[in-house]
Design an enzyme around this catalytic site. Structure first.
Site, PDB file in Angstrom:
ATOM      1  N   PRO A   1     -28.616   2.076 -22.546  1.00 49.62           N
ATOM      2  CA  PRO A   1     -28.784   2.521 -20.817  1.00 49.62           C
ATOM      3  C   PRO A   1     -27.784   2.698 -20.102  1.00 49.62           C
ATOM      4  CG  PRO A   1     -29.688   0.373 -21.247  1.00 49.62           C
ATOM      5  CD  PRO A   1     -29.326   1.010 -22.809  1.00 49.62           C
TER       6      PRO A   1
ATOM      7  N   ALA B   1     -26.965   4.513 -15.992  1.00 49.51           N
ATOM      8  CA  ALA B   1     -27.504   5.151 -14.519  1.00 49.51           C
ATOM      9  C   ALA B   1     -26.705   6.446 -14.519  1.00 49.51           C
ATOM     10  CB  ALA B   1     -27.379   3.928 -13.388  1.00 49.51           C
TER      11      ALA B   1
ATOM     12  N   HIS C   1     -21.324  -4.680 -20.801  1.00 49.13           N
ATOM     13  CA  HIS C   1     -21.883  -3.857 -19.829  1.00 49.13           C
ATOM     14  C   HIS C   1     -20.606  -2.803 -19.895  1.00 49.13           C
ATOM     15  CE1 HIS C   1     -24.908  -3.289 -16.576  1.00 49.13           C
ATOM     16  NE2 HIS C   1     -23.986  -2.306 -16.320  1.00 49.13           N
TER      17      HIS C   1
ATOM     18  N   ILE D   1     -18.110   1.219 -28.440  1.00 49.72           N
ATOM     19  CA  ILE D   1     -18.158   1.870 -29.750  1.00 49.72           C
ATOM     20  C   ILE D   1     -17.784   3.250 -29.474  1.00 49.72           C
ATOM     21  CG2 ILE D   1     -19.828   3.264 -31.062  1.00 49.72           C
ATOM     22  CD1 ILE D   1     -19.763   0.197 -32.078  1.00 49.72           C
TER      23      ILE D   1
END
Length: 332
Positions: free
Chosen positions: A53, A55, A226, A260
């Site tokens: 996820p 934004a 994050h 990644i």
């Protein structure tokens, strides 16, 4: 999209930590082809790679999250829709029909908003909730300050459409205005009580937190920092993976994201015990260039790279990718 927190040391650490892990191939294995497909929480995927996820996909392409979700569908994998989406969760669901999807929840200060989001996610066919817990306050993102970055005024977050939220999230520094800033395990239990879907926890780096999650029977945790956008001078996220896997000992499923970029990275994360990995920034680069086709191309490229690494390392199935195929050069 490129930046991280503070001096971006954690952002760089994510990549540097991967570079300190080497792959030890086995030869004469007789392997002719490999299988990258898997089942993840009852969802059949073509690869152990999903869209993590993030934004505001609308910053890079007008299709926004719809384009990213369609790209994931084309690649045969999972899309995690963010709370801070520029398209509604219903628009995303309609665009990909029966393709696998989860919904990420930032826990709102208003319980009514959380209830509404959970109910809508269930109704729209999302199969899991990803509770993100590593943003009690927004990381200090100096690059955004230097660039005087603000979100475009016509870029909405329609999943939470009341005016106070919209006004508060025009600038990234006040993004957390409506997010509960004293999140606790009680809030996790509240979330679980108010949905029939499995509730995952994203943002764990500590073995102690992972053990607590396992004790509470959290179905899966996502080891993540994050993407280096929250706490600066932190460890590379991949360094946290092995201690967490060893601590929980199979009592909860372990996923991974942060840093990644190549098939070799995915192989290393799987070897350290992750069941699947989330990809972030590369997806947005693909979306920016070619929309949904760009996202699909990025994901398929990573799958092909992983298959190539598996062949060269001597592993035919994802279950065969274990720690015997890697070495951490820092320990040598």
């Amino acid at each position: 999209m490129a930046g991280g927190a503070g001096s971006e040391l954690t952002l760089r650490a994510n990549r540097e930590a991967f570079q300190k892990i080497t792959i030890i191939p086995r030869v004469l294995s007789g392997i002719k082809q490999v299988d990258t497909s898997m089942n993840l929480l009852a969802q059949r995927l073509s690869m152990p790679i999903y869209v993590t996820p993030m934004a505001n996909h609308g910053v890079v392409h007008p299709l926004a999250e719809v384009g990213s979700a369609q790209g994931a569908k084309k690649a045969g994998t999972l899309f995690v829709a963010p709370t801070g989406s520029n398209k509604t969760m219903e628009e995303v669901a309609a665009a990909i029909e029966d393709s696998p999807r989860w919904f990420q929840l930032y826990f709102n200060k208003d319980p009514g908003v959380n209830k509404q989001l959970l109910q809508r996610a269930e109704k729209a066919g999302y199969s899991a909730i990803v509770l993100t817990v590593d943003l009690p306050v927004l990381g200090i993102r100096d690059r955004n300050v230097r660039n005087s970055f603000t979100l475009p005024r016509d870029l909405s977050r329609p999943d939470i459409s009341f005016e106070r939220y919209i006004a508060a999230t025009r600038g990234l520094q006040s993004l957390t205005a409506v997010i509960k800033d004293d999140l606790s395990w009680d809030d996790y239990e509240w979330t679980r009580e108010h949905t029939s879907l499995p509730v995952l926890i994203k943002g764990i780096l500590s073995p102690e937190d992972a053990e607590e999650a396992a004790t509470r029977k959290v179905p899966a945790i996502i080891v993540s920092n994050h993407g280096g956008r929250q706490l600066d001078t932190g460890l590379g996220a991949i360094e946290a993976l092995r201690p967490i896997v060893e601590r929980v000992k199979g009592k909860t499923r372990v996923l991974f994201d942060s840093g990644i970029r190549r098939g070799t990275d995915i192989f290393k994360a799987l070897a350290l015990g992750a069941e699947a990995v989330g990809v972030g920034r590369p997806v947005l680069w693909g979306l920016a260039l070619y929309g949904a086709d760009g996202v699909a191309a990025v994901l398929e490229h990573l799958r092909v790279e992983l298959a190539n690494v598996m062949r060269l390392a001597g592993t035919a199935r994802l279950a065969d990718v274990t720690s015997e195929y890697i070495r951490d050069t820092r320990a040598m």
